[in-house]
Design an enzyme around this catalytic site. Structure first.
Site, PDB file in Angstrom:
ATOM      1  N   LYS A 126      42.915 -28.232  26.950  1.00  0.00           N
ATOM      2  CA  LYS A 126      44.220 -28.826  27.202  1.00  0.00           C
ATOM      3  C   LYS A 126      44.245 -29.718  28.445  1.00  0.00           C
ATOM      4  O   LYS A 126      44.946 -30.730  28.472  1.00  0.00           O
ATOM      5  CB  LYS A 126      45.277 -27.722  27.342  1.00  0.00           C
ATOM      6  CG  LYS A 126      45.437 -26.880  26.089  1.00  0.00           C
ATOM      7  CD  LYS A 126      45.932 -27.712  24.919  1.00  0.00           C
ATOM      8  CE  LYS A 126      46.055 -26.896  23.652  1.00  0.00           C
ATOM      9  NZ  LYS A 126      44.789 -26.551  23.036  1.00  0.00           N
ATOM     10  N   GLU A 142      52.121 -26.620  34.153  1.00  0.00           N
ATOM     11  CA  GLU A 142      52.805 -27.808  33.662  1.00  0.00           C
ATOM     12  C   GLU A 142      54.309 -27.619  33.857  1.00  0.00           C
ATOM     13  O   GLU A 142      54.808 -26.491  33.838  1.00  0.00           O
ATOM     14  CB  GLU A 142      52.488 -27.961  32.173  1.00  0.00           C
ATOM     15  CG  GLU A 142      52.593 -29.354  31.617  1.00  0.00           C
ATOM     16  CD  GLU A 142      52.031 -29.396  30.193  1.00  0.00           C
ATOM     17  OE1 GLU A 142      50.932 -29.942  30.008  1.00  0.00           O
ATOM     18  OE2 GLU A 142      52.681 -28.861  29.280  1.00  0.00           O
ATOM     19  N   ARG A 189      43.047 -30.988  12.966  1.00  0.00           N
ATOM     20  CA  ARG A 189      42.926 -30.347  11.652  1.00  0.00           C
ATOM     21  C   ARG A 189      44.158 -30.669  10.838  1.00  0.00           C
ATOM     22  O   ARG A 189      45.090 -31.329  11.321  1.00  0.00           O
ATOM     23  CB  ARG A 189      42.824 -28.831  11.812  1.00  0.00           C
ATOM     24  CG  ARG A 189      43.976 -28.256  12.642  1.00  0.00           C
ATOM     25  CD  ARG A 189      44.008 -26.756  12.636  1.00  0.00           C
ATOM     26  NE  ARG A 189      44.912 -26.193  13.628  1.00  0.00           N
ATOM     27  CZ  ARG A 189      46.231 -26.096  13.502  1.00  0.00           C
ATOM     28  NH1 ARG A 189      46.807 -26.557  12.414  1.00  0.00           N
ATOM     29  NH2 ARG A 189      46.965 -25.553  14.450  1.00  0.00           N
TER      30      ARG A 189
END
Length: 445
Positions: A116, A200, A293
């Site tokens: 991430k 974050e 995906r």
């Protein structure tokens, strides 16, 4: 086109891939655990191979067993579906190293977007908006405290290697941060084998909006609209719809352009999703993560854009052009997906069990992608998803009306089921207005 395909997954997504394979004349091979031998996807494939016991580590995540199944059946390609090994870059490399076709993005793209922090930094460099946060892992608790003070509370504490809503916690102040940091780090080490944590900015009222991208065989990246995914429990989606009620034409243009830049930044091929958080008060959006995906909620995009995303995946993997004109993508109508899970409709706790009755709704604008039939058993070894109920219409109002009727018609007896929750949601004024956010489920409870 690929002539034989091994589906390295189970349940509804394996059944979904097999269905498209059959339509295209592709020989399909299912792999299954000992616990799943009676499920429909096993009998619907042209061939089936048992790859191990119920424990996913010994079956659906067992790389050698899956490769042995591919070799023994003469499979030309492997489609990983979602979950399990679908975002495992080492598995993708191993598949290609064995001389097989990998139906998914390149291993380098999977690696780049799987971390991430690395993904945030790549996106920022590509001009994709990112929320204020750390550009490297918070090495210890003290570093996390310093970072949070600079970012400003509240903050989100996230596993750098996480995904699917797992490995996240919210801290409103330093005391909460100290608790959440240790909790998330321990969870990340246990679940992902990587305890790296990022900090974050947390937005209390936010919408979760994502963009479907497709990296074509010729190198172009195209965006097939956005999906609204804000109806969630424990940061995991329950309902998705396309188009998003919150996205204006101007905002959609910005969303899609940013998603294409994200794909281009990692030379993306095949299907993927760029997930973002949208601040409805300012119309600002921020990159959240990229899922390398096929998504669970891909059917709503299929309806709105008139494509079969599994077929497009297979065409990209085969080096073929898409079935559609990339320069003439035009959305039409509205689609909503409800995730029918074997879980308590109030607390959303798993409730596996034997299915004694399974009657699916049918009719205009109703599609059911299911993994089970009557007589099957939902076991505790895997995700609780039993089926996806997809409702379509010329307008959002028509799709909602069909959703009400379909939920009332869907009869499942045996395991616990969240159908009553959807009946409640589809009468909720906040949801019906389209002006809702990720806190809607908590407000209903």
């Amino acid at each position: 086109m690929i002539e034989s395909l091994l589906v390295a997954n189970r349940g509804e997504i394996a059944r979904r891939i097999i269905r498209t394979g059959r339509r295209l004349g592709i020989r399909t091979i299912a792999v299954h655990s000992e616990a799943d031998g009676a499920l429909p996807f096993v009998t619907e494939a042209d061939e089936a191979v048992c790859v191990g016991p119920a424990n996913p580590a010994q079956s659906y995540r067992n790389v050698e067993a899956i490769l042995d199944a591919a070799r023994s059946t003469g499979a030309e390609a492997i489609h990983p579906g979602y979950g399990f090994l679908s975002e495992n870059a080492d598995f993708a490399r191993t598949v290609e190293g064995a001389g097989l076709v990998w139906v998914g993005p390149g291993a380098d793209a999977i690696s780049a977007m799987g971390d991430k922090i690395n993904a945030r930094n790549l996106m920022a460099a590509a001009g994709v908006p990112v929320a204020p946060g750390t550009t490297e892992p918070a090495s210890d608790l003290d570093a996390a405290v310093v970072a949070a003070a600079e970012i400003g509370y509240p903050v989100m504490v996230k596993a750098a290697a996480g995904g699917g809503g797992m490995g996240m916690g919210v801290a409103a102040d330093e005391t909460a941060l100290r608790t959440e940091y240790d909790k998330v780090r321990a969870f990340a080490e246990r679940m992902f084998g990587d305890g790296s944590v990022l900090i974050e900015r947390y937005f209390p009222r936010v919408r979760h909006v994502e963009v479907q991208i497709l990296g074509l065989a010729d190198g172009r990246v195209v965006a097939l609209g956005e999906r609204e995914c804000s109806v969630q429990r424990r940061n995991q989606k329950l309902v998705e719809e396309s188009p998003s009620p919150a996205v204006s034409p101007e905002l959609r243009e910005r969303f899609l352009a940013a998603a294409v830049r994200a794909g281009e930044a990692v030379d993306y091929r095949n299907a993927g999703t760029v997930e973002c958080l949208l601040d409805p008060s300012t119309q600002e959006f921020f990159f959240l993560e990229m899922n390398t995906r096929l998504q669970v909620e891909h059917p709503v995009t299929e309806y709105v854009y008139g494509v079969d995303l599994v077929e497009e995946q297979l065409r990209v993997a085969s080096g073929l052009a898409p079935t559609f004109d990339p320069d003439a993508l035009t959305p039409r109508g509205h689609a909503i997906e409800l995730r029918i899970n074997a879980e308590d409709p109030k607390r959303f706790m798993p409730g596996p069990g034997a299915i004694t009755t399974w009657n699916e709704p049918s009719g205009t604008g109703i599609r059911v992608d299911s993994g089970y039939v009557a007589g099957n058993t939902v076991t505790p070894f895997y995700d609780s998803l039993m089926a996806k109920l997809i409702l379509t219409g010329a307008t959002r109002e028509e799709a909602v009306e069909r959703a009400r009727a379909a939920v009332a018609q869907f009869e499942i007896v045996g395991p616990k089921c969240n159908l009553p929750f959807f009946a409640e949601l589809l009468e909720n004024p906040e949801f019906l207005s389209g002006d809702y956010d990720t806190g809607i489920v908590s407000r209903m409870r």
